[in-house]
Design an enzyme around this catalytic site. Structure first.
Site, PDB file in Angstrom:
ATOM      1  NE  ARG A 103      -3.399  -2.338   2.810  1.00 59.62           N
ATOM      2  CZ  ARG A 103      -4.630  -2.475   2.326  1.00 59.62           C
ATOM      3  NH1 ARG A 103      -5.185  -1.455   1.710  1.00 59.62           N
ATOM      4  NH2 ARG A 103      -5.279  -3.611   2.458  1.00 59.62           N
ATOM      5  CG  HIS A 152     -21.522  46.231  -7.391  1.00 60.45           C
ATOM      6  ND1 HIS A 152     -22.778  45.661  -7.507  1.00 60.45           N
ATOM      7  CD2 HIS A 152     -21.685  47.339  -6.639  1.00 60.45           C
ATOM      8  CE1 HIS A 152     -23.654  46.387  -6.844  1.00 60.45           C
ATOM      9  NE2 HIS A 152     -23.016  47.420  -6.316  1.00 60.45           N
ATOM     10  NE  ARG A 164     -20.130  47.931   2.230  1.00 62.33           N
ATOM     11  CZ  ARG A 164     -19.820  46.632   2.110  1.00 62.33           C
ATOM     12  NH1 ARG A 164     -18.758  46.266   1.429  1.00 62.33           N
ATOM     13  NH2 ARG A 164     -20.589  45.718   2.663  1.00 62.33           N
ATOM     14  N   GLY A 166      -8.594  49.469   3.602  1.00 63.47           N
ATOM     15  CA  GLY A 166      -9.515  48.909   2.611  1.00 63.47           C
ATOM     16  C   GLY A 166      -8.706  48.130   1.598  1.00 63.47           C
ATOM     17  CB  THR A 167      -7.160  44.786   1.850  1.00 65.60           C
ATOM     18  OG1 THR A 167      -8.365  44.119   2.249  1.00 65.60           O
ATOM     19  CG2 THR A 167      -6.321  45.098   3.077  1.00 65.60           C
ATOM     20  CG  ASN A 168     -12.026  44.742  -1.257  1.00 66.59           C
ATOM     21  OD1 ASN A 168     -11.427  43.755  -0.854  1.00 66.59           O
ATOM     22  ND2 ASN A 168     -13.314  44.938  -1.041  1.00 66.59           N
ATOM     23  CG  ASP A 169     -10.664  50.663  -3.858  1.00 65.43           C
ATOM     24  OD1 ASP A 169     -10.927  49.925  -4.821  1.00 65.43           O
ATOM     25  OD2 ASP A 169     -11.405  51.594  -3.500  1.00 65.43           O
ATOM     26  CB  CYS A 222     -12.848  47.515   6.859  1.00 69.52           C
ATOM     27  SG  CYS A 222     -12.326  48.885   5.799  1.00 69.52           S
TER      28      CYS A 222
END
Length: 856
Positions: free
Chosen positions: A76, A427, A534, A738-741, A803
């Site tokens: 095995r 979005h 927001r 704001g780690t997205n932007d 955030c």
């Protein structure tokens, strides 16, 4: 370190570390140490297997001597991590003409012939690498005939130009070398790397005495586990095949027995209740001794039960929670260890309806799993249609090229969302996660025709508005019709696990909440406050959108203020309700952020409707839309720039916040609102906004006669803001990243378009992960660390947080905790995931110092 043997016997006193011999060997050694009936076995170490692949065969004659002259063996695979897979088990090694003759006397001709014939086929295909089609005429049923055995031997001799090997040492050597080389092959390497294995992943091998599964008494083979795979509740599941071997009971076409009594057919319990009793006993011993619920591969030989293999029992994410909590409750593991047993991301499958794995499904589109859960409904192509559908109490799925702020009302009304374009931070994805709405984005294989209201798939299927489909946001697929689902369960084991996560979590977890329903859900999941509200999402309700558009079309400041004065009581009511729901918990309100053009329609038809509603020439509507249009609106007139150029907008919002503060403080402890300025790049921006907000605060205090305080902070979304964090912190009580932007601007990537090439970039290892999905600790992470250092040097009391969507990503949460951030904020339905990830990070950090967890 102690020196370990190349080939180690699995016994009571043997040390068999998984890193050296593989996870399977380590587990079998534990079973033998617990006194369970595991056949004699030896583990071949990872370095030895690597040597075998290179042609260095150890002394196998000495190994075989431990099994006796007539020993029949299996080999095995034992990878270091079970999830990596490995070569298939090979059975009946050592069978030759002499042993076959002996087995004929003991088992009868048919059984002995079948064993030998099967071994010849398996050896030929998996070791000698002959074409399996050469043996197509030799079915399992036919193998018991002498002529079938002779045919199999003849095929091997014809293809290999030599007699089938009779020496067990030769057989075993070839088997070991074949399995070792198969592990090193390109295909195997690609497959295991897809499962998360490193390029140098190690493989051990196990040589084990066969329990043949044939004999005078009750004999056979099967698989069994003692928990229900879907829920983790105690239950016996498995199959048993009389006169079978290995995993024969699970093969298609085999008429296998049930394990426990079942009205559908014969069971092991019916024919040998003692064997089932033994299996139950062994299962409980193994559960407590190996600290997990296991699945056994077993053989019964003349009534005696043998355990050939053990692996963690099959389990869904829901079952994993139940099993971990039960093990901790029974003292098999600690609560800390229970927390580490559950993958945080998998919690989302407990929070939302999920596709029933046993339900039939016909997939027509694949995209990105943007927001977890599943929903069925009728196709609608507009927000208006979704609202109308909700008014009729008919579930709907909103289908769009990609959503815009205009679609928010429709998203609130729909049961799920499917978009042709977009990525994980588009979005649609962000809003859907906040709403707890199943969402699939980037389904590029579909074509939408809004004029005809049709959806066409890549293979030509056409769906019309009103057709029923199902979206599975957990797996990123859309399916035809209504598909069966499993409902969420937030009680019992889930609630217990979350209690433990809250106990060990040492970082605050807030929620992004834009509506009262979001805030209530945040409270349900135990959020310690709102980390991002927001405010722009509050303006898309029908009555507010009209006033908002009047403000946009106003040419004079006085006219804009008049429109904003009509929005003021609406905003005040929003904030008052949020403060009441959160009951003294911190609420961080972001001032208006998006460009104004997002509040205007985009199509000629919609502009015509707006012109009629506002009693304006359509040319004026088109002109204002063109006037507000920007080449790159995400980098244009938005955020703090809009607030400085049109200060009346922020002044109205500040007054609404402060008046709600006064009202909210009347019924309980004083409310201290947190106000966040978006898209800051320069300290002067903070100074200008702060001066205006201070003035409004003074006015409200004079008018009401009530004293209050507020906390002002900057949202760090640009690289410059991160670099100048020390200057920003001087006038800020908090910095929220704001780690997205910030990711978008650091990489120069559009988060809405990156999905078109991101999978190729990850596959080619340009990026280790999608940076919009998991925080880029080397680039964006360095900006966070630098900003944290500079911000706290200038203001030691400044509160730091994340955030963006990374606030709900487990790997990113660990980074934020290690970096000393005060809290993370994520969509309400990701709060439990964040709590568990933060607790795991804390436990693992403690464990490095105390080593107090049960190691399995």
């Amino acid at each position: 370190m102690p020196k370990h043997a190349q080939i180690q016997r699995l016994g009571k006193d043997a040390e068999v570390p998984a890193a050296l011999y593989g996870a399977r060997a380590s587990r079998l050694a534990k079973l033998r140490a617990l006194g369970l009936p595991v056949p004699l076995a030896y583990a071949v170490s990872v370095p030895t297997v690597q040597g075998i692949a290179a042609g260095h065969i150890p002394d196998l004659a000495q190994l075989l001597a431990h099994f006796g002259e007539r020993g029949i063996l299996s080999v095995r695979s034992s990878p270091v991590e079970r999830e990596w897979g490995g070569p298939e088990t090979l059975l009946n090694i050592g069978l030759n003409d002499n042993i076959h003759a002996n087995l004929r006397h003991r088992l009868g001709d048919e059984a002995a012939n079948a064993l030998y014939c099967r071994f010849v086929q398996d050896y030929s295909i998996h070791v000698a690498r002959l074409d399996g089609e050469a043996f197509d005429g030799l079915s399992d049923e036919a193998c018991g005939r002498a002529e079938s055995l002779q045919a199999a031997l003849a095929i091997y001799e014809s293809e290999m130009d030599e007699r089938f090997p009779q020496d067990p040492v030769v057989q075993l050597g070839h088997v070991l070398r074949s399995m070792a080389r198969a592990w090193e092959g390109t295909t195997a390497r690609i497959l295991r790397q897809a499962r998360g294995a490193p390029s140098d992943a190690g493989l051990g091998l196990i040589v084990q005495r066969m329990a043949i599964g044939l004999g005078a008494g009750e004999s056979g083979a099967g698989l069994v586990q003692f928990v229900k795979p879907s829920t983790g509740e105690t239950a016996v599941r498995g199959r048993y095949l009389p006169k079978g071997q290995g995993r024969d009971a699970m093969l298609a076409g085999r008429v296998a027995s049930y394990i426990t009594s079942d009205k559908r057919g014969v069971s092991l319990e019916d024919v040998n209740p003692g064997a089932l009793a033994d299996l139950r006993k062994y299962g409980e011993i193994a559960r407590m001794g190996c600290h997990d619920a296991l699945r056994f591969e077993f053989t019964i030989e003349s009534g005696k039960v043998w355990l050939l293999d053990a692996a963690p029992a099959a389990r869904s994410p829901r079952a994993a929670v139940q099993i971990a909590v039960d093990l901790a409750g029974d003292g098999a593991i600690s609560r800390k260890s229970a927390l580490l047993r559950v993958e945080p991301r998998n919690l989302q499958q407990l929070l939302h309806p999920q596709i029933d794995p046993e339900a039939p499904a016909d997939v027509f589109a694949k995209g990105l799993a943007a927001s977890p859960g599943a929903a069925s409904g009728r196709i609608v192509f507009s927000a208006t249609a979704a609202q109308a559908s909700a008014a009729r109490e008919e579930p709907s799925i909103l289908v769009r090229h990609e959503t815009t702020p205009e679609d928010i009302r429709g998203m609130h009304s729909a049961n799920g969302v499917l978009t042709e374009r977009g990525g994980m931070t588009s979005h649609a994805a962000v809003i859907a996660r906040g709403l707890g709405l199943p969402c699939v984005v980037g389904a590029s294989g579909i074509r939408l025709n809004f004029r005809n209201k049709t959806l066409t798939t890549a293979d030509g299927k056409v769906f019309s508005e009103g057709d029923v489909i199902t979206v599975d946001g957990t797996n990123g697929v859309a399916m035809i019709g209504e598909v069966g689902m499993v409902r969420p369960d937030l009680d019992g084991a889930f609630a217990t696990l979350m209690d433990w996560a809250h106990e060990f979590c040492d970082i605050d977890i807030r929620a992004n909440a834009d509506t009262p329903s979001d805030a209530r859900m945040a409270r349900v999941f135990g959020a310690t406050g709102i980390g991002l509200c927001r405010t722009e999402h509050m303006f898309f309700q029908e009555d507010r959108l009209t006033v908002m558009r009047e403000m946009i079309f106003a040419d004079e400041v006085a006219d804009r203020r008049a429109a904003l004065d009509r929005l003021l009581p609406m905003q005040r009511s929003d904030f008052t309700e949020l403060f009441e729901i959160m009951q003294g918990m911190p609420v961080c309100i972001r001032l208006f952020d998006p460009p104004l053009h997002e509040f205007l329609p985009h199509s000629r038809e919609a502009m015509q409707e707006l012109a009629e509603a506002m009693d304006l020439p359509v040319s004026q509507v088109i002109a204002r839309a063109e006037d507000l249009a920007e080449f790159n609106p995400m980098l244009g007139m938005r955020g703090v720039r809009l607030g400085i150029v049109m200060p009346e907008i922020y002044e109205m919002q500040a007054r609404a916040i402060f008046e709600a503060t006064v009202k909210g403080s009347q019924s309980g402890e004083p409310v201290v609102p947190e106000i966040m300025i978006p898209l800051v790049s320069a300290s002067r921006e903070v100074e200008l906004v702060k001066a205006r907000l201070d003035a409004v605060a003074s006015e409200v205090q004079i008018e009401t006669g009530v004293k209050f305080t507020y906390r002002l902070g900057a949202m760090v979304e640009t690289p410059r803001a991160a670099l100048r964090a020390g200057e920003l912190a001087a006038n800020s009580a908090f910095l929220s990243f704001g780690t997205n932007d910030l990711t978008q601007m650091t990489y120069g990537l559009s988060r809405d378009d990156a999905g078109r090439f991101m999978s190729a970039y990850v596959n080619l290892e340009v990026f280790p992960e999608d940076p919009f999905h998991t925080l880029d600790v080397d680039g964006v992470g360095e900006l966070l660390l630098l900003a944290s250092e500079r911000g706290r040097a200038a203001n030691p009391d400044v509160v730091l947080s994340v955030c963006g969507e990374h606030g709900g990503d487990p790997a990113s949460i660990g980074f934020c905790r290690d970096a000393g951030f005060d809290y993370v904020s994520c969509s309400p339905f990701r709060v439990p995931i964040a709590y568990l990830a933060a607790a795991q990070s804390a436990v693992e950090g403690t464990n490095k110092k105390t080593e107090d967890l049960v190691v399995t």
